[in-house]
Design a protein around this motif. Structure first.
Motif, PDB file in Angstrom:
ATOM      1  N   ARG A 539      52.016  25.581  57.478  1.00  0.00           N
ATOM      2  CA  ARG A 539      50.842  24.804  56.707  1.00  0.00           C
ATOM      3  C   ARG A 539      49.548  26.168  56.510  1.00  0.00           C
ATOM      4  O   ARG A 539      48.959  25.940  55.234  1.00  0.00           O
ATOM      5  CB  ARG A 539      50.096  23.830  57.871  1.00  0.00           C
ATOM      6  CG  ARG A 539      49.050  23.191  57.169  1.00  0.00           C
ATOM      7  CD  ARG A 539      48.732  22.199  58.325  1.00  0.00           C
ATOM      8  NE  ARG A 539      47.698  21.258  57.654  1.00  0.00           N
ATOM      9  CZ  ARG A 539      46.460  21.428  57.589  1.00  0.00           C
ATOM     10  NH1 ARG A 539      45.986  22.913  57.967  1.00  0.00           N
ATOM     11  NH2 ARG A 539      45.410  20.677  56.802  1.00  0.00           N
ATOM     12  N   LEU A 542      50.467  28.100  53.178  1.00  0.00           N
ATOM     13  CA  LEU A 542      50.172  27.055  52.103  1.00  0.00           C
ATOM     14  C   LEU A 542      48.425  27.063  51.792  1.00  0.00           C
ATOM     15  O   LEU A 542      48.134  27.653  50.663  1.00  0.00           O
ATOM     16  CB  LEU A 542      50.563  26.095  52.110  1.00  0.00           C
ATOM     17  CG  LEU A 542      52.405  25.683  52.020  1.00  0.00           C
ATOM     18  CD1 LEU A 542      52.626  24.094  52.267  1.00  0.00           C
ATOM     19  CD2 LEU A 542      52.714  26.336  50.903  1.00  0.00           C
ATOM     20  N   LEU A 543      47.695  27.230  52.913  1.00  0.00           N
ATOM     21  CA  LEU A 543      46.281  27.091  52.690  1.00  0.00           C
ATOM     22  C   LEU A 543      45.786  28.496  52.129  1.00  0.00           C
ATOM     23  O   LEU A 543      45.214  28.697  51.382  1.00  0.00           O
ATOM     24  CB  LEU A 543      45.598  26.691  54.147  1.00  0.00           C
ATOM     25  CG  LEU A 543      45.834  25.282  54.369  1.00  0.00           C
ATOM     26  CD1 LEU A 543      45.172  25.238  55.789  1.00  0.00           C
ATOM     27  CD2 LEU A 543      45.173  24.443  53.438  1.00  0.00           C
ATOM     28  N   LYS A 547      46.516  26.554  48.356  1.00  0.00           N
ATOM     29  CA  LYS A 547      46.777  25.202  48.189  1.00  0.00           C
ATOM     30  C   LYS A 547      45.497  24.670  48.660  1.00  0.00           C
ATOM     31  O   LYS A 547      44.944  25.062  49.801  1.00  0.00           O
ATOM     32  CB  LYS A 547      48.023  24.896  48.883  1.00  0.00           C
ATOM     33  CG  LYS A 547      49.354  25.242  48.095  1.00  0.00           C
ATOM     34  CD  LYS A 547      49.743  24.503  46.769  1.00  0.00           C
ATOM     35  CE  LYS A 547      50.896  25.101  46.270  1.00  0.00           C
ATOM     36  NZ  LYS A 547      51.204  24.357  44.985  1.00  0.00           N
ATOM     37  N   SER A 548      45.207  23.434  48.322  1.00  0.00           N
ATOM     38  CA  SER A 548      44.232  22.575  48.728  1.00  0.00           C
ATOM     39  C   SER A 548      44.879  21.713  50.178  1.00  0.00           C
ATOM     40  O   SER A 548      45.983  21.691  50.272  1.00  0.00           O
ATOM     41  CB  SER A 548      43.663  21.391  47.822  1.00  0.00           C
ATOM     42  OG  SER A 548      44.933  20.741  47.712  1.00  0.00           O
ATOM     43  N   GLU A 550      44.738  18.938  50.957  1.00  0.00           N
ATOM     44  CA  GLU A 550      45.372  17.384  50.646  1.00  0.00           C
ATOM     45  C   GLU A 550      46.726  17.739  50.253  1.00  0.00           C
ATOM     46  O   GLU A 550      48.078  17.079  50.650  1.00  0.00           O
ATOM     47  CB  GLU A 550      44.740  16.883  49.488  1.00  0.00           C
ATOM     48  CG  GLU A 550      43.159  16.234  49.969  1.00  0.00           C
ATOM     49  CD  GLU A 550      42.199  17.285  50.002  1.00  0.00           C
ATOM     50  OE1 GLU A 550      42.503  18.443  49.414  1.00  0.00           O
ATOM     51  OE2 GLU A 550      40.960  17.035  50.624  1.00  0.00           O
ATOM     52  N   GLU A 551      46.998  18.860  49.171  1.00  0.00           N
ATOM     53  CA  GLU A 551      48.312  19.273  48.875  1.00  0.00           C
ATOM     54  C   GLU A 551      49.216  19.707  50.036  1.00  0.00           C
ATOM     55  O   GLU A 551      50.161  19.460  50.055  1.00  0.00           O
ATOM     56  CB  GLU A 551      48.198  20.215  47.741  1.00  0.00           C
ATOM     57  CG  GLU A 551      47.755  19.797  46.365  1.00  0.00           C
ATOM     58  CD  GLU A 551      47.642  20.819  45.628  1.00  0.00           C
ATOM     59  OE1 GLU A 551      48.459  21.064  44.595  1.00  0.00           O
ATOM     60  OE2 GLU A 551      46.853  21.876  45.771  1.00  0.00           O
ATOM     61  N   THR A 552      48.497  20.368  50.917  1.00  0.00           N
ATOM     62  CA  THR A 552      49.452  20.968  52.119  1.00  0.00           C
ATOM     63  C   THR A 552      49.673  19.798  52.826  1.00  0.00           C
ATOM     64  O   THR A 552      50.943  20.009  53.130  1.00  0.00           O
ATOM     65  CB  THR A 552      48.224  22.130  52.649  1.00  0.00           C
ATOM     66  OG1 THR A 552      48.025  23.232  51.756  1.00  0.00           O
ATOM     67  CG2 THR A 552      49.196  22.512  54.091  1.00  0.00           C
ATOM     68  N   ASP A 554      50.451  16.793  52.109  1.00  0.00           N
ATOM     69  CA  ASP A 554      51.501  16.083  51.403  1.00  0.00           C
ATOM     70  C   ASP A 554      52.950  16.881  51.446  1.00  0.00           C
ATOM     71  O   ASP A 554      53.659  16.325  52.071  1.00  0.00           O
ATOM     72  CB  ASP A 554      51.133  15.896  49.838  1.00  0.00           C
ATOM     73  CG  ASP A 554      49.955  14.891  49.847  1.00  0.00           C
ATOM     74  OD1 ASP A 554      50.109  14.227  50.658  1.00  0.00           O
ATOM     75  OD2 ASP A 554      49.369  14.946  48.749  1.00  0.00           O
ATOM     76  N   VAL A 555      52.890  18.255  51.267  1.00  0.00           N
ATOM     77  CA  VAL A 555      54.069  19.312  51.410  1.00  0.00           C
ATOM     78  C   VAL A 555      54.523  19.104  52.925  1.00  0.00           C
ATOM     79  O   VAL A 555      55.767  18.807  53.202  1.00  0.00           O
ATOM     80  CB  VAL A 555      53.745  20.582  51.160  1.00  0.00           C
ATOM     81  CG1 VAL A 555      54.886  21.316  51.404  1.00  0.00           C
ATOM     82  CG2 VAL A 555      53.372  20.616  49.822  1.00  0.00           C
TER      83      VAL A 555
END
Length: 593
Positions: A539, A542-543, A547-548, A550-552, A554-555
């Motif tokens: 996580r 990704l940040l 990545k935002s 919210e997107e993170t 969701d993933v």
């Protein structure tokens, strides 16, 4: 004139012979994994490999001393890495253990062991040198054992390291004393001895000044302009240069390397240095043990078997008694005193230096030197076997019985089985909220370490039903199976759910396959020990990649869902596979009838 092809062929024919290196590597690669697999440890594997390829085995080598002299660099590099872990403040905090505990053990052991030689009829001077040499424990063996058992940073491990450091310091006055005891040695002038001491102190001062003002700037400069291999070369230069400086000052090379490590322990390049030195340290230390195995002179043992057969157990038993008594007098627990006595029962590599010096000065005859060297090597060979025997007996007899007596009729909200890296973390929020936690573990070392930090942990194998009853599982509101052994965790879950079905059981899973086993065993909750930390790291990755949140989220949510689906599929496949195996077994039984 020969043509270039002929010259090249002759150069290849007369070039460097790699055969001995290949033989050493093959012996180590074959022996060490086998000995570790059967539980005898890597040290004994190296020793056995050396004996097999040495002059009294297959005969590939006939000069073990030359190999040992090179391989002693492994001990030097090992002490450098230990020094990197010892910041000056930490070393200063250990001064009482080094000069108090270390000095007490060395002095009492010397006084006790000299009587072995005297009772066997040898002169007092020779008996003193023989006993003193055996007092000097093998730094290489003890450090390797502590590292393999993950005890380098424990209080018990640090005390052993402190004693080893004092013994390394003691080699200097002991060598001076050998020169004094030599025929005519007492005629040496006081000025000569003071000069020797002054040279040694000057070497230490020069090393301290260089470490304080030169080493860190040098590595900073090399990091800016040099290549990676230059940094490695500089690291080796520092270690070997410090060892050479100490040797020129009449001190121990290993002590010089240790001091260099201490001086660089607070450097920003400490971890880089450790990574650069580690491969050389491991190879050379293994080579040292191979050389010790080769040096075991079977002809000397056969010719003097009676003296050696008496001396080896006499020296080892007396030294163990001294170490145990000193440990207990200095308030060490019974188990730690036992373990220290077994680990440090052998003679060490510095004895070879002491005996060689005594032979040169005429205190020992060449035959006595050969006998004593054989005694030291045999004690080194026996040490891994003694440690293995001690560990087995410690689990079956005194220590376990003593601790289990305390563990009877415990009553707590939570029974925590296993106080390793997982169990320690699990216990913190429970204790912080005021719950009573009964903790058991079958490894005596974590028990001792926990008690030194204020935790009460009892000895017990949670994979045994009688221990679960003794530890109060029937009275617990919750059982947490956090042992370091996957098979033990599965067994604990099976026993707990069969015997105490109303008590929830939380279990530590090592991987997906183990998690499937735990579900089948009836665990109320399980978690793979690396899953959550890996998920959190993914996580964060990704940040940081843009990545935002919210997107993170969701993933990660999608990943968790797919992981649950795969786990459910694994459960179904495992059930189907079990059914097929049962069906096949029934068919085989019917066919047999």
């Amino acid at each position: 004139m020969d043509d270039p092809a002929t010259q090249a062929a002759e150069a290849a024919h007369h070039g460097f012979d790699v055969t001995p290196i290949v033989i050493l590597l093959v012996a180590a690669v074959i022996a060490v994994p086998i000995f570790r697999r059967i539980g005898l440890g890597s040290v004994l594997g190296y020793l056995a490999a050396g004996l097999a390829i040495g002059p009294y085995g297959l005969g590939f080598f006939d000069d073990a001393e030359s190999i040992i002299s090179i391989a002693e660099l492994g001990v030097v590099l090992f002490l450098f890495i230990i020094g990197l872990e010892m910041q000056p403040s930490r070393l200063w905090a250990m001064r009482g253990e080094i000069f108090g505990l270390g000095a007490l053990q060395v002095c009492v052991a010397i006084f006790t062991l000299i009587w072995v030689g005297i009772l066997l009829g040898y002169p007092t001077e020779a008996s003193f040198v023989a006993g003193t040499g055996f007092v000097l424990t093998s730094t290489a063996i003890v450090m390797q054992m502590l590292q393999e058992r993950n005890q380098m940073g424990t209080p018990a491990g640090r005390r052993m390291i402190a004693i080893l450091l004092f013994e390394d310091l003691a080699i200097v006055p002991l060598l001076a004393l050998v020169a004094f005891l030599a025929p005519g040695g007492e005629e040496a002038t006081l000025a000569d001895r003071l000069t020797g001491v002054g040279i040694g102190l000057a070497a230490i001062a020069a090393l301290v000044l260089a470490g304080r003002y030169l080493l860190d700037p040098m590595f900073r400069l090399l990091a800016r302009f040099g290549a990676r291999e230059v940094m490695t070369a500089a690291a080796l230069m520092v270690v070997l240069g410090a060892a050479l400086l100490m040797q020129m000052g009449g001190l121990s090379m290993a002590m010089g390397a240790f001091l260099a490590g201490v001086l660089l322990s607070e450097s920003s390049f400490r971890h880089q240095l450790e990574a650069d030195i580690e491969p050389f340290r491991g190879l050379l230390l293994g080579l040292f043990f191979l050389g010790v195995g080769m040096a075991l002179d079977l002809n000397t043992i056969a010719a003097n078997w009676a003296v050696i057969a008496i001396s080896v157990p006499a020296y080892m038993i007396l030294k163990m008694l001294v170490i145990y008594v000193v440990a207990r007098v200095t308030k060490s627990p019974h188990h730690e005193a036992q373990e220290r006595a077994v680990l440090m029962a052998q003679g060490g590599e510095f004895a070879f230096v002491l005996y060689a010096s005594a032979t040169q000065f005429g205190i020992l005859t060449p035959e006595w030197n050969a006998n004593l060297t054989a005694i030291i090597i045999i004690s080194m060979v026996l040490t891994p076997l003694m440690i293995m025997l001690h560990e087995r007996l410690a689990h079956r007899t005194g220590h376990s019985a003593e601790e289990l007596e305390e563990a009877r009729d415990l009553r707590g909200n939570v029974l925590l089985i296993g106080f390793g890296r997982v169990g320690q973390i699990v216990s913190q929020p429970l204790l912080a909220q005021g719950y009573t936690v009964s903790i058991i573990d079958k490894d005596p070392q974590p028990i001792q370490d926990a008690r030194e930090h204020g935790f009460r942990v009892w000895y017990g194998d949670g994979a045994r039903l009688d221990i679960l009853h003794a530890a109060g599982a029937q009275n617990a509101q919750l059982i947490v199976a956090a042992a370091n052994d996957p098979e033990a965790v599965t067994r604990i879950v099976e026993l707990a759910k069969a015997e105490f079905p109303l008590v929830p059981v939380l279990a530590r899973a090592f991987d997906r396959e183990h998690a499937v086993e735990l579900v089948k065993a009836g665990a109320d909750y399980h978690i793979r020990e690396t899953l959550e930390s890996a998920m959190e790291m993914g996580r964060e990755a990704l940040l940081r990649l843009g990545k935002s949140p919210e997107e993170t989220d969701d993933v990660m949510r999608d990943f968790r869902e797919r992981d649950r689906e795969r786990f459910a599929l694994d459960m179904v496949e495992g059930t189907v596979a079990s059914a097929r195996l049962m069906h096949r077994n029934l068919n085989q039984e019917e066919g047999g009838h």
